[in-house]
Design a protein around this motif. Structure first.
Motif, PDB file in Angstrom:
ATOM      1  N   VAL A 155      -7.018  -1.354   6.719  1.00  0.00           N
ATOM      2  CA  VAL A 155      -6.024  -1.311   7.791  1.00  0.00           C
ATOM      3  C   VAL A 155      -5.217  -0.017   7.689  1.00  0.00           C
ATOM      4  CG1 VAL A 155      -3.938  -2.393   8.729  1.00  0.00           C
ATOM      5  CG2 VAL A 155      -5.841  -3.830   7.959  1.00  0.00           C
ATOM      6  N   ALA A 156      -4.778   0.298   6.478  1.00  0.00           N
ATOM      7  CA  ALA A 156      -3.945   1.489   6.278  1.00  0.00           C
ATOM      8  C   ALA A 156      -4.725   2.756   6.635  1.00  0.00           C
ATOM      9  CB  ALA A 156      -3.457   1.546   4.832  1.00  0.00           C
ATOM     10  N   ARG A 157      -5.990   2.775   6.219  1.00  0.00           N
ATOM     11  CA  ARG A 157      -6.830   3.951   6.489  1.00  0.00           C
ATOM     12  C   ARG A 157      -7.010   4.145   7.994  1.00  0.00           C
ATOM     13  NH1 ARG A 157     -10.994   2.371   3.104  1.00  0.00           N
ATOM     14  NH2 ARG A 157      -9.928   2.962   1.168  1.00  0.00           N
ATOM     15  N   ALA A 158      -7.088   3.039   8.720  1.00  0.00           N
ATOM     16  CA  ALA A 158      -7.324   3.118  10.168  1.00  0.00           C
ATOM     17  C   ALA A 158      -6.192   3.848  10.884  1.00  0.00           C
ATOM     18  CB  ALA A 158      -7.497   1.712  10.746  1.00  0.00           C
ATOM     19  N   VAL A 159      -4.996   3.861  10.292  1.00  0.00           N
ATOM     20  CA  VAL A 159      -3.879   4.571  10.941  1.00  0.00           C
ATOM     21  C   VAL A 159      -3.408   5.742  10.077  1.00  0.00           C
ATOM     22  CG1 VAL A 159      -3.077   2.655  12.384  1.00  0.00           C
ATOM     23  CG2 VAL A 159      -2.236   2.853  10.026  1.00  0.00           C
ATOM     24  N   GLN A 160      -4.285   6.207   9.186  1.00  0.00           N
ATOM     25  CA  GLN A 160      -3.966   7.337   8.292  1.00  0.00           C
ATOM     26  C   GLN A 160      -2.581   7.177   7.691  1.00  0.00           C
ATOM     27  OE1 GLN A 160      -4.811  10.453  11.146  1.00  0.00           O
ATOM     28  NE2 GLN A 160      -6.692   9.298  11.392  1.00  0.00           N
ATOM     29  N   TYR A 161      -2.415   6.034   7.054  1.00  0.00           N
ATOM     30  CA  TYR A 161      -1.087   5.641   6.614  1.00  0.00           C
ATOM     31  C   TYR A 161      -0.556   6.529   5.509  1.00  0.00           C
ATOM     32  CZ  TYR A 161       2.831   2.578   6.244  1.00  0.00           C
ATOM     33  OH  TYR A 161       4.106   2.093   6.287  1.00  0.00           O
ATOM     34  N   GLU A 162       0.708   6.902   5.623  1.00  0.00           N
ATOM     35  CA  GLU A 162       1.363   7.555   4.487  1.00  0.00           C
ATOM     36  C   GLU A 162       2.705   6.893   4.211  1.00  0.00           C
ATOM     37  OE1 GLU A 162       1.421  11.603   6.339  1.00  0.00           O
ATOM     38  OE2 GLU A 162       3.565  11.470   5.950  1.00  0.00           O
ATOM     39  N   ASN A 163       3.153   7.033   2.994  1.00  0.00           N
ATOM     40  CA  ASN A 163       4.366   6.404   2.470  1.00  0.00           C
ATOM     41  C   ASN A 163       4.136   4.905   2.233  1.00  0.00           C
ATOM     42  OD1 ASN A 163       7.301   6.014   1.823  1.00  0.00           O
ATOM     43  ND2 ASN A 163       7.283   8.161   2.428  1.00  0.00           N
ATOM     44  N   VAL A 207       0.848  -1.199   0.000  1.00  0.00           N
ATOM     45  CA  VAL A 207       0.000   0.000   0.000  1.00  0.00           C
ATOM     46  C   VAL A 207       0.883   1.249   0.000  1.00  0.00           C
ATOM     47  CG1 VAL A 207      -1.936  -1.114   1.194  1.00  0.00           C
ATOM     48  CG2 VAL A 207      -0.188   0.071   2.528  1.00  0.00           C
ATOM     49  N   PHE A 208       0.283   2.369  -0.380  1.00  0.00           N
ATOM     50  CA  PHE A 208       0.996   3.634  -0.435  1.00  0.00           C
ATOM     51  C   PHE A 208       0.036   4.765  -0.110  1.00  0.00           C
ATOM     52  CE2 PHE A 208       5.289   3.415  -2.274  1.00  0.00           C
ATOM     53  CZ  PHE A 208       5.765   4.633  -1.833  1.00  0.00           C
ATOM     54  N   GLY A 209       0.425   5.631   0.799  1.00  0.00           N
ATOM     55  CA  GLY A 209      -0.420   6.785   1.110  1.00  0.00           C
ATOM     56  C   GLY A 209       0.365   8.073   0.995  1.00  0.00           C
ATOM     57  N   ARG A 239       8.751  11.347  -3.272  1.00  0.00           N
ATOM     58  CA  ARG A 239       7.747  12.366  -3.629  1.00  0.00           C
ATOM     59  C   ARG A 239       6.748  12.576  -2.494  1.00  0.00           C
ATOM     60  NH1 ARG A 239       8.728  14.132  -8.367  1.00  0.00           N
ATOM     61  NH2 ARG A 239       9.666  12.812  -9.976  1.00  0.00           N
ATOM     62  N   VAL A 240       6.293  11.459  -1.931  1.00  0.00           N
ATOM     63  CA  VAL A 240       5.311  11.551  -0.855  1.00  0.00           C
ATOM     64  C   VAL A 240       5.920  12.235   0.375  1.00  0.00           C
ATOM     65  CG1 VAL A 240       4.108  10.108   0.826  1.00  0.00           C
ATOM     66  CG2 VAL A 240       3.840   9.659  -1.619  1.00  0.00           C
ATOM     67  N   ALA A 241       7.177  11.864   0.694  1.00  0.00           N
ATOM     68  CA  ALA A 241       7.839  12.466   1.856  1.00  0.00           C
ATOM     69  C   ALA A 241       8.028  13.963   1.650  1.00  0.00           C
ATOM     70  CB  ALA A 241       9.182  11.788   2.101  1.00  0.00           C
ATOM     71  N   ALA A 242       8.212  14.369   0.378  1.00  0.00           N
ATOM     72  CA  ALA A 242       8.408  15.788   0.086  1.00  0.00           C
ATOM     73  C   ALA A 242       7.086  16.545   0.058  1.00  0.00           C
ATOM     74  CB  ALA A 242       9.128  15.941  -1.254  1.00  0.00           C
ATOM     75  N   GLY A 243       5.981  15.828   0.273  1.00  0.00           N
ATOM     76  CA  GLY A 243       4.688  16.495   0.356  1.00  0.00           C
ATOM     77  C   GLY A 243       3.869  16.428  -0.922  1.00  0.00           C
ATOM     78  N   GLU A 244       4.402  15.776  -1.957  1.00  0.00           N
ATOM     79  CA  GLU A 244       3.637  15.677  -3.202  1.00  0.00           C
ATOM     80  C   GLU A 244       2.494  14.684  -3.040  1.00  0.00           C
ATOM     81  OE1 GLU A 244       6.022  14.867  -6.681  1.00  0.00           O
ATOM     82  OE2 GLU A 244       7.626  16.202  -6.004  1.00  0.00           O
ATOM     83  N   ARG A 245       1.528  14.790  -3.964  1.00  0.00           N
ATOM     84  CA  ARG A 245       0.443  13.810  -4.005  1.00  0.00           C
ATOM     85  C   ARG A 245       0.948  12.528  -4.651  1.00  0.00           C
ATOM     86  NH1 ARG A 245      -4.556  15.784  -2.806  1.00  0.00           N
ATOM     87  NH2 ARG A 245      -4.570  18.046  -2.556  1.00  0.00           N
ATOM     88  N   LEU A 246       0.237  11.414  -4.425  1.00  0.00           N
ATOM     89  CA  LEU A 246       0.610  10.148  -5.060  1.00  0.00           C
ATOM     90  C   LEU A 246       0.722  10.365  -6.571  1.00  0.00           C
ATOM     91  CD1 LEU A 246      -1.756   7.645  -3.189  1.00  0.00           C
ATOM     92  CD2 LEU A 246       0.701   7.946  -2.854  1.00  0.00           C
ATOM     93  N   HIS A 287      -2.044  13.848   1.829  1.00  0.00           N
ATOM     94  CA  HIS A 287      -3.291  14.540   1.483  1.00  0.00           C
ATOM     95  C   HIS A 287      -4.473  13.585   1.513  1.00  0.00           C
ATOM     96  CE1 HIS A 287      -0.528  17.680   0.163  1.00  0.00           C
ATOM     97  NE2 HIS A 287       0.151  16.715  -0.434  1.00  0.00           N
ATOM     98  N   GLY A 288      -4.292  12.436   2.181  1.00  0.00           N
ATOM     99  CA  GLY A 288      -5.392  11.471   2.272  1.00  0.00           C
ATOM    100  C   GLY A 288      -5.438  10.492   1.111  1.00  0.00           C
ATOM    101  N   GLY A 289      -4.522  10.640   0.167  1.00  0.00           N
ATOM    102  CA  GLY A 289      -4.478   9.697  -0.962  1.00  0.00           C
ATOM    103  C   GLY A 289      -3.972   8.341  -0.485  1.00  0.00           C
ATOM    104  N   LEU A 290      -4.607   7.277  -0.950  1.00  0.00           N
ATOM    105  CA  LEU A 290      -4.196   5.932  -0.530  1.00  0.00           C
ATOM    106  C   LEU A 290      -4.496   4.941  -1.648  1.00  0.00           C
ATOM    107  CD1 LEU A 290      -3.193   4.212   1.960  1.00  0.00           C
ATOM    108  CD2 LEU A 290      -5.613   3.788   2.424  1.00  0.00           C
ATOM    109  N   VAL A 291      -3.497   4.167  -2.045  1.00  0.00           N
ATOM    110  CA  VAL A 291      -3.702   3.162  -3.098  1.00  0.00           C
ATOM    111  C   VAL A 291      -3.026   1.853  -2.674  1.00  0.00           C
ATOM    112  CG1 VAL A 291      -3.789   4.814  -5.015  1.00  0.00           C
ATOM    113  CG2 VAL A 291      -1.566   3.866  -4.311  1.00  0.00           C
ATOM    114  N   HIS A 292      -3.401   0.784  -3.359  1.00  0.00           N
ATOM    115  CA  HIS A 292      -2.657  -0.467  -3.206  1.00  0.00           C
ATOM    116  C   HIS A 292      -1.960  -0.782  -4.527  1.00  0.00           C
ATOM    117  CE1 HIS A 292      -5.159  -2.969  -5.792  1.00  0.00           C
ATOM    118  NE2 HIS A 292      -6.212  -2.330  -5.297  1.00  0.00           N
TER     119      HIS A 292
END
Ligand code: ADP
Ligand code: ADP
Ligand code: MG
Length: 664
Positions: free
Chosen positions: A262-270, A213-215, A319-326, A218-223
């Motif tokens: 699962v990822a959404r439950a912890v507001q997962y990013e990266n 998974v990747f978040g 990119r995500v760590a730098a604040g960009e969107r997925l 900005h709330g973006g989340l994909v598998h």
């Protein structure tokens, strides 16, 4: 995008991250311990900072020194790689507090997923199926034993803080529970400083399937679909692939949707991975998978996902760590072809997978097609202080066909056989046999496959006759008038009409004769006849022939009286008897010494005990593994020279034996 990154790791993973950084124009900063001053990751970085002694606890696990190094080198961001500090929420927080960019999930998400009991509670609350079991606070033996009975044997005891397959014990009956609990606790305390455990139902014929998974912030989340990592040895991954054999669209949708929950439950990013244990006793089912844990980092096996999606996961992390969107939406991420990764380790499968350390005297991947992520090169040394991963080989087949997975397995096996590594022993022959194992080839994977077929998978002797023929051919060619090895376009066999060799190989005598028969040759190895055609070789040291109609080749390294031959990743030493040999005779020694530096985990004997050859005496913990040291012969223990828990140097005396008569 930040302009510079420090990688708080070493070897293959540091080199992998640098590759993407370079491509993105980001300056690369390595850290290194005393043992790694000249390591490949140091050579490849734009700048490198020394952080301490060889022991990881004095260098790669020292968050304070790493952050100081980042400051000194002017790094804007820190990537932790995997292992070491990658899943340490305090380190992540310290990086952020130091004003640096942390390339990973939030400290809160790492913490929430850090303990197996808490992670499972979160998954359950999110509506994701979890393996039935006990995850309570009470940790007394009575409560746990009752819990195991309620769950129903067989069960697994698992360290709450566990990882990398450590602190796990399988228990088949109530009578074995107490001893297993004690041993799981001891390992958990030593490895993770936390001896709490959970008890779980053991899933029969399990498979391991996980979802990437990747978040973003900005709330973006994909598998990115699934990986199958069922091929394991002692609960550690050996070969991984994507997609999972036998996966259906319906089961994939269910597993990926659950991972997102699962990822959404912890507001997962990266980048993160949701791991499941799966019922592999029949076809995959939507109700046949259970959440195991979430790994809050990039994983060793991420390249198979990169291969089938065409994405660069490290670029996404940056990119995500730098604040960009997925970079892509879920619909834009597609699955194509089949990919397999094999972990190449410096270890000797035929010796119980004992790690093999030392200088790499040969490393050549030039004739290997496919991706190799390597952490070492010729001249580098495998250090006893870290794990034994040398490189990873990744094969990707993109042409859809019902036989695609089989052809990827075969292709990977063939390419691995071309990878030239000498010095430390590697597991390449073992990996090739795994890839070509009938059940694996058919996609009938499960986590017990290696254990069930261990004897044949670790045994390279099927290649020995071919290796002996190759050694003889190489010698024949070397003694012919013209020096055919120097021919630019390879050589053809064209010398005497009959010759015989007597080699010593692993303590055995091997007799080889070659008889010329017009264009073809007849070979005999220890009396067994083989027909050879199309014999040839090249100056790189490869010799090939059709042996009984099947193409075979081997790599030959000749040094004085010793010829080293590699066939299908297995290494054989052929020596000419009578020639002087540097190593000692095979007389079984009286002393059991530490083969590498480590910690004495358990001592299974005491002074005065009578022991049989092969009986385990001491368990040594080194290179993230436990190694059993066995009695070299029958005898009586004269002396146990160490205590449990002691740190020992390589070569340290552990146990001394005397003959039964001397002891009397
Ligand atoms: P993964 O779950 O990503 O496949 P494993 O569980 O197989 O990783 O690896 C066991 C542990 O060893 C992990 O924590 C992994 O990060 C770590 N590890 C493996 N190889 C290395 C390496 N070359 N350097 C540091 N840590 C490593
Ligand atoms: P670690 O943190 O050490 O990776 P995991 O919980 O992920 O621990 O388990 C490691 C491996 O053990 C899994 O990949 C799987 O092969 C096996 N395993 C774990 N739980 C079960 C279970 N309940 N039943 C059967 N096998 C399991
Ligand atoms: Mg796991």
């Amino acid at each position: 995008m930040f302009a510079s990154v420090l990688v708080a790791n070493r070897a293959e993973i540091a080199c992998r991250i640098f590759r993407t950084a370079r491509a993105m124009g980001v300056r690369t900063i390595a850290v290194y311990s005393d043992a790694d001053a000249k390591a490949k990751h140091v050579r490849e970085a734009d700048e490198a900072v020394h952080i301490g002694q060889a022991a990881a606890s004095e260098s790669y696990l020292r968050g304070d020194k790493i952050i100081a190094a980042a400051k000194a080198a002017g790094a804007e961001a820190i990537h932790p790689g995997y292992g070491f500090l990658s899943e340490n929420p305090d380190f992540a927080q310290a990086v952020i507090d130091a004003g640096l960019i942390w390339i990973g999930p939030t400290p809160a998400a790492i913490r929430a997923m850090g303990l197996k009991d808490e992670a499972k509670r979160i998954a359950e609350e999110a509506g994701v199926p979890v393996v039935p079991g006990y995850r309570g606070e009470a940790q007394d033996a009575k409560t746990l034993t009752k819990a195991a009975k309620d769950v129903g044997f067989p069960v697994l005891i698992k360290a709450v803080a566990g990882g990398g397959g450590r602190g796990i014990r399988e228990v088949n009956s109530a009578g074995d529970f107490a001893a297993a609990l004690e041993s799981a606790r001891r390992e958990a305390q030593a490895a993770f400083g936390d001896d709490r455990v959970i008890v779980e139902k053991l899933i029969a014929r399990p498979r391991h399937i996980e979802v990437q998974v990747f978040g973003d912030k900005h709330g973006g989340l994909v598998h990115m679909f699934e990986r199958d990592c069922s091929l394991q040895r002692r609960r550690q991954k050996v070969i991984e692939e994507a997609p999972a054999p036998g996966m259906t669209e319906a089961v994939r949708a269910a597993m990926c949707e659950a991972a997102l929950k699962v990822a959404r439950a912890v507001q997962y990013e990266n980048a993160g991975t949701v791991e499941y244990v799966v019922d592999g006793s029949g076809p995959l089912r939507e109700d046949g998978f259970w959440f195991l844990e979430m790994n809050t980092r990039l994983q060793v096996e991420h390249p198979v996902t990169e291969a089938v999606t065409g994405l660069d996961l490290v670029e996404w992390q940056f990119r995500v760590a730098a604040g960009e969107r997925l970079p892509k939406t879920q619909e834009e991420i597609t699955l194509s072809g089949h990919a397999i990764e094999a972990r190449i380790c410096a270890e000797d499968p035929s010796e119980g997978f004992r790690p093999s350390v030392g200088r790499i005297t040969r490393y050549d991947a030039q004739s290997v097609a496919g991706r190799i992520d390597a952490g070492f090169d010729r001249g580098d040394a495998i250090s006893p202080f870290y794990d034994s991963l040398v490189a990873k080989y990744i094969e990707h087949g993109s042409k859809e066909s019902p036989r695609l997975r089989r052809s990827v397995c075969t292709m990977a096996a063939a390419q691995l056989g071309r990878l030239e590594i000498d010095g430390p022993t590697t597991n390449i022959g073992f990996l090739i046999r795994c890839l070509m194992n009938e059940a694996f080839h058919e996609g009938h994977v499960h986590t017990g496959l290696i254990a069930d077929n261990l004897a044949e998978l670790v045994d390279g002797s099927i290649n020995r006759s071919v290796a002996a023929i190759v050694a003889a051919l190489a010698d024949a060619v070397a003694h012919s008038e013209s020096n055919p090895w120097d021919a630019k376009d390879g050589w053809r066999m064209n010398c005497g009409t009959r010759a015989a060799w007597r080699f010593e190989c692993g303590g055995d005598h091997v007799e080889v004769t070659l008889v010329r028969d017009r264009d073809a040759w007849r070979a005999s190895v220890d009396g067994a006849a083989h027909r050879l055609t199309g014999v040839g070789g090249n100056r790189a040291g490869w010799v090939w022939a059709e042996v009984d109609g099947a193409y075979r080749d081997g790599l030959v390294i000749r040094e004085g009286a010793r010829t080293t031959v590699f066939v299908n990743g297995d290494r054989f030493f052929f020596e000419t008897p009578g020639a002087s040999r540097e190593h000692a005779d095979g007389a079984a020694s009286d002393e059991v010494k530490a083969p590498l530096p480590g910690k004495v985990a358990t001592i299974a004997t005491r002074a005065g005990a009578a022991v049989r050859k092969g009986e385990p005496l001491v368990t040594l913990e080194a290179m993230k593994m436990e190694h059993q040291l066995k009695a070299p012969r029958d005898g009586v223990v004269a002396d146990v020279a160490v205590e449990e828990g002691a740190q020992v140097k390589e070569g340290a005396l552990l146990v001394r034996l005397v003959g039964e008569d001397e002891a009397a």
